[in-house]
Design a protein around this motif. Structure first.
Motif, mmCIF file in Angstrom:
data_model
loop_
_atom_site.group_PDB
_atom_site.id
_atom_site.type_symbol
_atom_site.label_atom_id
_atom_site.label_comp_id
_atom_site.label_asym_id
_atom_site.label_seq_id
_atom_site.Cartn_x
_atom_site.Cartn_y
_atom_site.Cartn_z
ATOM 1 N N ILE A 1 5.846 3.145 -0.275
ATOM 2 C CA ILE A 1 4.601 3.771 -0.737
ATOM 3 C C ILE A 1 4.842 5.224 -1.130
ATOM 4 O O ILE A 1 4.353 5.709 -2.150
ATOM 5 C CB ILE A 1 3.523 3.677 0.362
ATOM 6 N N ASP A 2 5.625 5.930 -0.315
ATOM 7 C CA ASP A 2 5.893 7.348 -0.580
ATOM 8 C C ASP A 2 6.652 7.558 -1.883
ATOM 9 O O ASP A 2 6.512 8.616 -2.512
ATOM 10 C CB ASP A 2 6.697 7.951 0.576
ATOM 11 N N HIS A 3 7.453 6.573 -2.292
ATOM 12 C CA HIS A 3 8.256 6.712 -3.503
ATOM 13 C C HIS A 3 7.645 6.003 -4.710
ATOM 14 O O HIS A 3 8.306 5.795 -5.716
ATOM 15 C CB HIS A 3 9.675 6.186 -3.256
ATOM 16 N N TRP A 4 6.381 5.625 -4.598
ATOM 17 C CA TRP A 4 5.671 4.989 -5.709
ATOM 18 C C TRP A 4 4.887 6.072 -6.439
ATOM 19 O O TRP A 4 3.904 6.595 -5.919
ATOM 20 C CB TRP A 4 4.738 3.930 -5.144
ATOM 21 N N PRO A 5 5.305 6.464 -7.640
ATOM 22 C CA PRO A 5 4.692 7.619 -8.300
ATOM 23 C C PRO A 5 3.287 7.344 -8.830
ATOM 24 O O PRO A 5 2.952 6.230 -9.234
ATOM 25 C CB PRO A 5 5.653 7.893 -9.470
ATOM 26 N N GLY A 6 2.473 8.392 -8.793
ATOM 27 C CA GLY A 6 1.167 8.367 -9.446
ATOM 28 C C GLY A 6 0.129 7.458 -8.843
ATOM 29 O O GLY A 6 -0.735 6.946 -9.571
ATOM 30 N N ILE A 7 0.183 7.237 -7.517
ATOM 31 C CA ILE A 7 -0.791 6.327 -6.909
ATOM 32 C C ILE A 7 -1.575 6.997 -5.795
ATOM 33 O O ILE A 7 -1.163 8.016 -5.235
ATOM 34 C CB ILE A 7 -0.115 5.058 -6.336
ATOM 35 N N HIS A 8 -2.709 6.387 -5.473
ATOM 36 C CA HIS A 8 -3.492 6.753 -4.293
ATOM 37 C C HIS A 8 -3.570 5.501 -3.424
ATOM 38 O O HIS A 8 -3.766 4.403 -3.925
ATOM 39 C CB HIS A 8 -4.894 7.208 -4.698
ATOM 40 N N THR A 9 -3.403 5.655 -2.107
ATOM 41 C CA THR A 9 -3.318 4.491 -1.226
ATOM 42 C C THR A 9 -4.444 4.482 -0.200
ATOM 43 O O THR A 9 -4.923 5.535 0.237
ATOM 44 C CB THR A 9 -1.972 4.460 -0.470
ATOM 45 N N HIS A 10 -4.835 3.255 0.172
ATOM 46 C CA HIS A 10 -5.801 3.039 1.250
ATOM 47 C C HIS A 10 -5.159 2.065 2.228
ATOM 48 O O HIS A 10 -4.904 0.907 1.869
ATOM 49 C CB HIS A 10 -7.107 2.453 0.715
ATOM 50 N N PHE A 11 -4.885 2.518 3.435
ATOM 51 C CA PHE A 11 -4.286 1.644 4.442
ATOM 52 C C PHE A 11 -5.273 0.547 4.831
ATOM 53 O O PHE A 11 -6.456 0.801 5.059
ATOM 54 C CB PHE A 11 -3.895 2.458 5.676
ATOM 55 N N LEU A 12 -4.767 -0.687 4.924
ATOM 56 C CA LEU A 12 -5.606 -1.805 5.333
ATOM 57 C C LEU A 12 -5.257 -2.293 6.725
ATOM 58 O O LEU A 12 -6.101 -2.308 7.617
ATOM 59 C CB LEU A 12 -5.484 -2.957 4.327
#
Length: 319
Positions: free
Chosen positions: A154-165
């Motif tokens: 997740i940390d190395h996935w560029p240009g994203i916003h994350t929501h933990f499920l």
């Protein structure tokens, strides 16, 4: 500034002629004359400064450049058509959310719950496609994705916003017939199954996951159990395949409990032990950091509520 894009009519003529390898069939499909199709494709070739077709005795064939161009533009034409149909069907209200989802999570957890989202938000249509690898949101394939991965990924996935499920914690499961065959006197410790002793667990055949070959060894180490052959057993790629194999008495598998809740409730599968293995992977909903869609916000809120409800349901079975 004028966009460097040919006309839509040229695209449609080219796509139809490429699909049928025939200007005649393209004209019939598009309800225009064959000469009009030929003219549009000629203008497209002049725009691109290359040949897209060569003539044969049976009609036309794509050149290598034509084949590449056809494969490149086809998904965009389909997307344009789908977007148009979506707007027409929603009359400007609500909208469509295109989601990429890991396969087993989609079929075993998300799809059975989507009717509740539809009831709450009838104006929003969800389109699901399976995806197991990270992608770039600027490719416009999906609006968002439910992805199972590590924090590092997740940390190395560029240009994203994350929501933990949720965490992907796995539990050992098998069919009740397998336990009855090996341990006829075994008694359930709770609604969902057993807490077998270490020496009993060592006697059951194992089912392995192809993509995580060390998972059983990790689980046994966590439980401080010395297993002589933790890498033995049939191998299957997906959790769904492992669940089917386990339900047919072929062995004991490590599967996230939330993916097999239906089988545990029905008794088709039982827990061989309550002890979980907290994996490095978790489930996240991810979308472009540039995207702030109300549709995505509503879906995220609904997902998080469903996760909370699922966890509470699991925990109540042990009470």
């Amino acid at each position: 500034m004028r966009r460097n894009i040919p006309s839509l009519q040229a695209f449609l003529c080219f796509e139809s002629a490429a699909k049928h390898c025939s200007y005649t069939h393209a004209s019939q499909e598009l309800f225009i004359t064959q000469s009009a199709v030929s003219r549009q494709i000629q203008q497209l070739e002049e725009f691109l400064s290359l040949s897209l077709f060569i003539r044969t005795r049976h009609g036309v064939e794509l050149t290598p450049a034509g084949q590449h161009y056809y494969k490149s533009i086809k998904p965009y034409l389909l997307g344009l058509e789908q977007s148009t149909l979506d707007v027409m069907s929603h009359k400007g209200l609500g909208g469509t959310l295109k989601l990429g989802v890991v396969p087993t999570f989609a079929t075993r957890w998300l799809v059975p719950k989507l009717h509740r989202f539809n009831q709450r938000y009838p104006e929003i249509t969800i389109h699901l496609e399976t995806s197991t690898k990270p992608f770039l949101f600027n490719e416009n394939i999906f609006d968002a994705a439910i992805y199972a991965g590590t924090q590092q990924q997740i940390d190395h996935w560029p240009g994203i916003h994350t929501h933990f499920l949720m965490k992907e914690d796995v539990v050992p499961v098998c069919s009740p017939q397998l336990i009855a065959r090996h341990f006829p006197a075994a008694q359930k410790s709770h609604r969902y199954g057993y807490n077998l002793a270490a020496e009993q667990l060592q006697q059951l055949p194992l089912l392995q996951q192809t993509t995580r070959p060390t998972i059983w060894q990790e689980w046994f180490q966590t439980q401080q159990i010395e297993h002589a052959h933790p890498y033995d057993g049939q191998r299957h790629e997906l959790f769904s395949m492992l669940a089917v194999a386990a339900s047919h008495g072929m062995g004991m598998a490590l599967i996230p409990q939330m993916l097999i809740q239906q089988e545990l409730t029905s008794g088709e599968l039982v827990l061989a032990s309550d002890q979980q293995l907290s994996g490095r992977r978790s489930y996240y909903l991810v979308h472009s950091s540039q995207e702030n869609s109300v549709l995505i916000q509503k879906f995220v809120e609904w997902m998080q509520q469903e996760v909370t409800h699922s966890i509470a349901t699991q925990e109540s079975a042990y009470a």
